[in-house]
Design an enzyme around this catalytic site. Structure first.
Site, short mmCIF file in Angstrom:
data_model
loop_
_atom_site.label_atom_id
_atom_site.label_comp_id
_atom_site.label_asym_id
_atom_site.label_seq_id
_atom_site.Cartn_x
_atom_site.Cartn_y
_atom_site.Cartn_z
N MET A 34 -1.06 108.01 -95.85
CA MET A 34 -0.36 106.57 -96.02
C MET A 34 1.24 106.78 -95.91
O MET A 34 1.84 105.84 -96.55
CB MET A 34 -0.72 106.50 -97.71
CG MET A 34 -2.36 106.36 -97.85
SD MET A 34 -2.76 105.14 -99.27
CE MET A 34 -1.96 105.95 -100.48
N HIS A 41 2.51 117.02 -96.16
CA HIS A 41 1.92 116.34 -94.71
C HIS A 41 2.40 117.04 -93.41
O HIS A 41 1.35 117.46 -92.65
CB HIS A 41 2.70 115.01 -94.55
CG HIS A 41 2.00 113.94 -95.77
ND1 HIS A 41 3.14 113.42 -96.56
CD2 HIS A 41 0.94 113.47 -95.98
CE1 HIS A 41 2.47 112.69 -97.45
NE2 HIS A 41 1.11 112.67 -96.96
N GLY A 152 -5.34 117.44 -97.46
CA GLY A 152 -4.79 118.25 -98.27
C GLY A 152 -5.64 118.70 -99.56
O GLY A 152 -6.56 117.65 -100.01
N SER A 190 4.07 115.48 -103.58
CA SER A 190 3.28 114.15 -103.71
C SER A 190 4.26 113.11 -103.21
O SER A 190 5.40 112.92 -103.68
CB SER A 190 2.75 113.89 -104.97
OG SER A 190 2.68 112.51 -104.97
O1 PAF Z 1 -4.79 111.01 -99.37
C1 PAF Z 1 -4.43 109.88 -98.67
O2 PAF Z 1 -3.07 109.99 -98.48
C2 PAF Z 1 -5.36 108.65 -98.69
O3 PAF Z 1 -5.99 108.68 -99.82
C3 PAF Z 1 -5.91 108.77 -97.55
C4 PAF Z 1 -6.92 109.77 -97.13
C5 PAF Z 1 -5.08 108.66 -96.30
C6 PAF Z 1 -7.03 107.38 -97.22
O4 PAF Z 1 -6.14 106.24 -97.54
#
Ligand code: PAF
Length: 283
Positions: A34, A41, A152, A190
Site C-alpha cells: 500500500m 518492503h 511479509g 510498519s
Molecule cells: O499488507 C498490505 O500492505 C496490504 O494488506 C496488501 C496485501 C497490499 C493488500 O492491500
C-alpha cells in the site's frame, strides 16, 4: 543514477508492460503493497528479486480493507520517496491503479475467505479486513499473473489467508512469506509507526519484548496460559490497550494447548493511543 521503473496505471497499460517483461519467458514476482515503503518492503523486494527474473510492485491503498472508522484517508502516501526506493532496487514495473480502476462503478464481486481468515485474531477486531484483502489480492493476482508473490510475515494471519486463497482458487501463484524486519530496539517496521509520538515510540518495542519473554517461558515448560498472562501484564502495564496476545498453531492458526501440538506462532495486537500495532514471532 538508477533508472525509474515503468509505471502502469490502467489495466491495458499493465498488460502491455507485462507482455514486454515476459517476452523472454522471464518469471515474474509480485510484491503487493500500500506504499509508504520502508526497509521491510525493501526486504520483500529483495526476496522477490532472488526468486524471479522480473519484479513488479503494486502500490494501492485499498479502501475495502479499512472500516469507516479507520485511517484510509490519512494513511501515509509517499509516492516520490516510494519511487526512489523502488528505482534503487531496480524494480521493473510499478502497478499503481486508482480506486476507480480497481473498483469501477457497479463493482459487485467480493472474495469471502474462511479458514485462517476467521481464526478469531485480527478478524475479531477488524471484521471487514480479510474480505477486503482477499478481494484486492485476488484482483492483483489475476491482473499481474505472477509466478510468485512475496508477503511479509509481520501480517501473519494475512499471509496465511492469501496462501490458502491462492491454493483454494488455483491461482497458479506461489506465495512466499518473508521475515519481519525490525528496528534496532525490536519494533517491527510498519508504515503506521509514523503515527507514534516520541513517547509512544519509546514504549512500542515492549510488544516484541513481551512476546519474547512469553515464548521463552513456554519453551522452558511453563503452561501456555500462564506464559501469556505474564506477557499480557507486561504489555498492559507499559500503557497499551491490548486486543490479544495469543499462541496459535503456526500453520492453521488454531488454538493450541501445549508446545507438543506445535509449531507455535505467538501473535499480538495492541493500541498505543489511537495507533494499533500488530506483531508475531515463532516460539
Ligand atoms: O499488507 C498490505 O500492505 C496490504 O494488506 C496488501 C496485501 C497490499 C493488500 O492491500
Amino acid at each position: 543514477m538508477p533508472r525509474n521503473p515503468m509505471v502502469a496505471r490502467t489495466v491495458p497499460a499493465l498488460r502491455r508492460a507485462l507482455e514486454g517483461l515476459r517476452a523472454r519467458k522471464a518469471s515474474v514476482a509480485l510484491v503487493p503493497t500500500m506504499g509508504a515503503l520502508h526497509d521491510g518492503h525493501v526486504s520483500l523486494v529483495r526476496q522477490a528479486r532472488k526468486r524471479a527474473g522480473k519484479v513488479v510492485v503494486s502500490i494501492f491503498v485499498n479502501p475495502t480493507q479499512f472500516a469507516p472508522t479507520e485511517d484510509f484517508g490519512s494513511y501515509p502516501r509517499t509516492w516520490k520517496a516510494d519511487l526512489e526506493k523502488l528505482a534503487a532496487e531496480r524494480v521493473e514495473l510499478i502497478w499503481h491503479p486508482d480506486v476507480k480502476t480497481m473498483y469501477p462503478e457497479g463493482f459487485a464481486t467480493r472474495i469471502s475467505p474462511e479458514g485462517p481468515a476467521v481464526a478469531g485474531l485480527e478478524d475479531r477486531f477488524r471484521p471487514h479486513f480479510f474480505g477486503g484483502v482477499a478481494t484486492v489480492v485476488g484482483k492483483l493476482f489475476t491482473q499481474v499473473r505472477p509466478d510468485i508473490a512475496v508477503f511479509g510475515e509481520k501480517d501473519f494471519q494475512q499471509l496465511r489467508v492469501v496462501t490458502q486463497m491462492a491454493r483454494d482458487l488455483d491461482l497458479g501463484v506461489r506465495v512466499i512469506g518473508s521475515k519481519t524486519v525490525r528496528e534496532r530496539d525490536g519494533l517491527a517496521m510498519s508504515s503506521r509507526n509514523v503515527y507514534l509520538s516520541a513517547e509512544q515510540r519509546r514504549v512500542a518495542p515492549t510488544l516484541h519484548k513481551a512476546m519474547k519473554a512469553s515464548a521463552a517461558r513456554i519453551r522452558a515448560g511453563e503452561e501456555i496460559a500462564a506464559a501469556l498472562a505474564a506477557g499480557e501484564e507486561m504489555i498492559r502495564s507499559a500503557g497499551f490497550a491490548l486486543d490479544y496476545l495469543e499462541a496459535r498453531h503456526a500453520e492453521t492458526l488454531a488454538p493450541i494447548a501445549s508446545l507438543g501440538e506445535g509449531p507455535i506462532r505467538m501473535l499480538v495486537a495492541a493500541k498505543l493511543g489511537t495507533t494499533r500495532l500488530i506483531d508475531n514471532i515463532g516460539v
